[in-house]
Every structure is written in C-alpha cells, then in structure tokens.
Design a protein around this motif. Structure first.
Motif, PDB file in Angstrom:
ATOM      1  N   LEU A  50     -30.042 -11.394 -25.562  1.00  0.00           N
ATOM      2  CA  LEU A  50     -29.336 -10.581 -26.363  1.00  0.00           C
ATOM      3  C   LEU A  50     -30.125  -9.572 -26.902  1.00  0.00           C
ATOM      4  O   LEU A  50     -31.144  -9.737 -27.389  1.00  0.00           O
ATOM      5  N   PRO A  51     -29.615  -8.481 -27.118  1.00  0.00           N
ATOM      6  CA  PRO A  51     -30.222  -7.146 -27.977  1.00  0.00           C
ATOM      7  C   PRO A  51     -30.665  -7.659 -29.517  1.00  0.00           C
ATOM      8  O   PRO A  51     -29.734  -8.409 -29.866  1.00  0.00           O
ATOM      9  N   VAL A  52     -31.676  -7.367 -29.908  1.00  0.00           N
ATOM     10  CA  VAL A  52     -31.856  -7.577 -31.407  1.00  0.00           C
ATOM     11  C   VAL A  52     -31.844  -6.348 -32.021  1.00  0.00           C
ATOM     12  O   VAL A  52     -32.779  -5.578 -31.849  1.00  0.00           O
TER      13      VAL A  52
ATOM     14  N   ASP B  81     -38.296 -15.134 -31.391  1.00  0.00           N
ATOM     15  CA  ASP B  81     -37.677 -15.987 -30.659  1.00  0.00           C
ATOM     16  C   ASP B  81     -36.256 -15.811 -30.204  1.00  0.00           C
ATOM     17  O   ASP B  81     -35.831 -16.074 -28.945  1.00  0.00           O
ATOM     18  N   VAL B  82     -35.395 -15.106 -31.143  1.00  0.00           N
ATOM     19  CA  VAL B  82     -33.904 -15.111 -30.925  1.00  0.00           C
ATOM     20  C   VAL B  82     -33.515 -14.378 -29.879  1.00  0.00           C
ATOM     21  O   VAL B  82     -32.522 -14.843 -29.124  1.00  0.00           O
TER      22      VAL B  82
ATOM     23  N   SER C 277     -30.392 -21.524 -37.988  1.00  0.00           N
ATOM     24  CA  SER C 277     -29.207 -20.452 -37.970  1.00  0.00           C
ATOM     25  C   SER C 277     -28.830 -20.589 -36.326  1.00  0.00           C
ATOM     26  O   SER C 277     -27.651 -20.167 -36.060  1.00  0.00           O
ATOM     27  N   HIS C 278     -29.691 -20.808 -35.473  1.00  0.00           N
ATOM     28  CA  HIS C 278     -29.495 -20.928 -34.008  1.00  0.00           C
ATOM     29  C   HIS C 278     -28.220 -21.550 -33.513  1.00  0.00           C
ATOM     30  O   HIS C 278     -27.742 -21.494 -32.501  1.00  0.00           O
ATOM     31  N   ARG C 279     -28.305 -22.868 -34.168  1.00  0.00           N
ATOM     32  CA  ARG C 279     -27.057 -23.718 -33.452  1.00  0.00           C
ATOM     33  C   ARG C 279     -25.816 -22.992 -33.582  1.00  0.00           C
ATOM     34  O   ARG C 279     -24.897 -23.178 -32.897  1.00  0.00           O
TER      35      ARG C 279
ATOM     36  N   LEU D 247     -28.210  -9.296 -35.531  1.00  0.00           N
ATOM     37  CA  LEU D 247     -28.613  -8.592 -36.544  1.00  0.00           C
ATOM     38  C   LEU D 247     -29.547  -9.650 -37.389  1.00  0.00           C
ATOM     39  O   LEU D 247     -28.750 -10.456 -38.115  1.00  0.00           O
ATOM     40  N   PRO D 248     -30.853  -9.332 -37.420  1.00  0.00           N
ATOM     41  CA  PRO D 248     -31.659 -10.418 -38.333  1.00  0.00           C
ATOM     42  C   PRO D 248     -31.366 -10.039 -39.700  1.00  0.00           C
ATOM     43  O   PRO D 248     -31.488  -9.146 -40.021  1.00  0.00           O
TER      44      PRO D 248
END
Length: 245
Positions: free
Chosen positions: A192-194, A185-186, A140-142, A168-169
């Motif tokens: 960015l804020p998670v 990791d994200v 999903s990172h891509r 937003l996970p």
C-alpha cells in the motif's frame, strides 16, 4: 493510534486551503467532538439521531473553530449498532444520510470507532477513500491486516469504489531504530502507499484538544502541524486524480 487527532488535523488543513469541510464523529466516546470544543453532554442532535432516522445531517451540524463543521457524537451512539442490526440495508444508512449534504461540502471526513462493527461498515460503505493511521510500532501491524480483510469484503459486496489512499504513519520518533524499521517495512508488507511525511510524536498534539482546536491552530509552526499540511496537500492531489480517472 492518533486516529481522531488525524481527522481533526487533516480537517483543519483542508479548511486552511479553502475547502468546505465536514467532520463526522462515529465513535461513542466522542473524542473528536470534545477535541473540537463541543461538550457531548450539551449536544441535542447528534450522529446517533441521524443514524436511527430521527434527524437529518443538516439538523445535527455544529459549526466549530478553524472553519470546520461537525456532526457530533454522544454516548448513546453505543446503542445505535443494536438498533441498526434489524434494519434492511443497514450498511447504507450513513451513505444515504450524507447524500443530502453532498453539495454543501468539498471534503467529508469520517472518524470511525476502533472496532469493526456496523458503524465502521457504514463508514466504509459511504467513503470514497480510506486513510489508515498506524503508529510506528510493530504490534500495530496486527490490526491493519484485519482491517484490510474487512475492506476487501466491503469492496466486493458494498462499495466497489472504495479506494485505500494509504497508511498514515503516526507517533513517529525519528530517533528510534524500531520506529524507522516499522516505517520501512509497512508499505512493502501490505503493498500500500505510505503517506508522507510521517506524523511525529510530540506533546503538542495532547495540548490542542484542551482548547478545542487542532495543532494547526495551537502550534501552527510545529513539525506536527507542518506534517499534516503536507499530507492534506497530497490527499487533495489524489482526489484530483480520482476525479480525472
């Protein structure tokens, strides 16, 4: 990626807190429209007519359950991008249309299509803030990286006030080491804020659209409903900070 689920659930959570909420379905697949109990085949005035200048936002609004208003979508929206391409200022069409109802709502949520076309550019140009739903899966990172490149261009050329509110996970499985690694990791990867808590993976989300409501109504005490309520509260606090700034 739970994009539409997040729009419906956050909208319901905002409405629970007394906010006047408008949801706008900008996806020709009309998943948000269906999820809120509206049959796209019966819609007479949709976001398609709004974007091509045949109707106002107020003309298209449909009242749904849970205190939500909706500007529905239809399959004909798939052709709207081609019609908008030849229009001067095409990226500002949605923003101009929404200005006519700005005083009627406290929160407007835009459910974008998965592609980065003219409709998504319209949404980014109209928005004050962007929430990026992302499944806790490495691939999903891509898509996030490509989206952020587009956002940078929008901020530079079309909407300097656009703010990324956070990632937003979604579809998070706390038992999975892989999901936990992606979550860790994200934020660092994109600086960015998670938003928290992460939205858990549960079958309750799949059950809600069948009755035209969000998980906050169909499974009010579930972990998924509670997670969206917490995220909604955090976003409202961010809105207050943006106004104060």
């Amino acid at each position: 990626m739970a994009k539409t689920t997040s729009v419906a659930s956050l909208g319901a959570a905002f409405a629970e807190r007394g906010e006047r909420v408008l949801l706008v379905d900008l996806d020709a697949q009309a998943c948000l429209t269906f999820s809120l109990g509206v049959d796209p085949d019966t819609v007479e005035t949709s976001v398609n007519e709004v974007l091509i200048g045949r109707a106002s936002v107020a003309d298209a609004v449909v009242s749904c359950a849970e205190g939500l208003d909706l500007v529905p979508s239809v399959i004909e929206l798939a052709g709207a991008e081609a019609q908008l391409l030849s229009r001067p200022g095409r990226e500002y069409v949605l923003r101009t249309a929404l200005e006519t109802v700005a005083d009627d709502y406290d929160v407007v949520l835009l459910d974008c299509s998965p592609s980065l076309g003219v409709l998504t550019l319209n949404a980014l140009t109209a928005a004050n803030g962007l929430v990026i739903p992302m499944p806790c899966e490495m691939l999903s990172h891509r898509g996030v990286g490509q989206l952020l490149d587009t956002v940078t261009d929008v901020q530079r050329i079309l909407n300097p006030d656009l703010r990324i509110l956070g990632i937003l996970p979604t579809m998070f499985d706390g038992r999975s080491n892989h999901a936990q690694a992606v979550l860790a990791d994200v934020g660092e990867r994109y600086e960015l804020p998670v938003l928290s808590p992460p939205i858990p993976k549960t079958v309750r989300f799949a059950e809600a659209p069948a009755v035209g409501r969000s998980i906050l109504s169909t499974s009010s005490s579930s972990k998924g409903a509670s997670a969206y309520r917490e995220v909604a509260a955090a976003l409202l606090a961010t809105r207050g900070e943006m106004r104060a700034g």
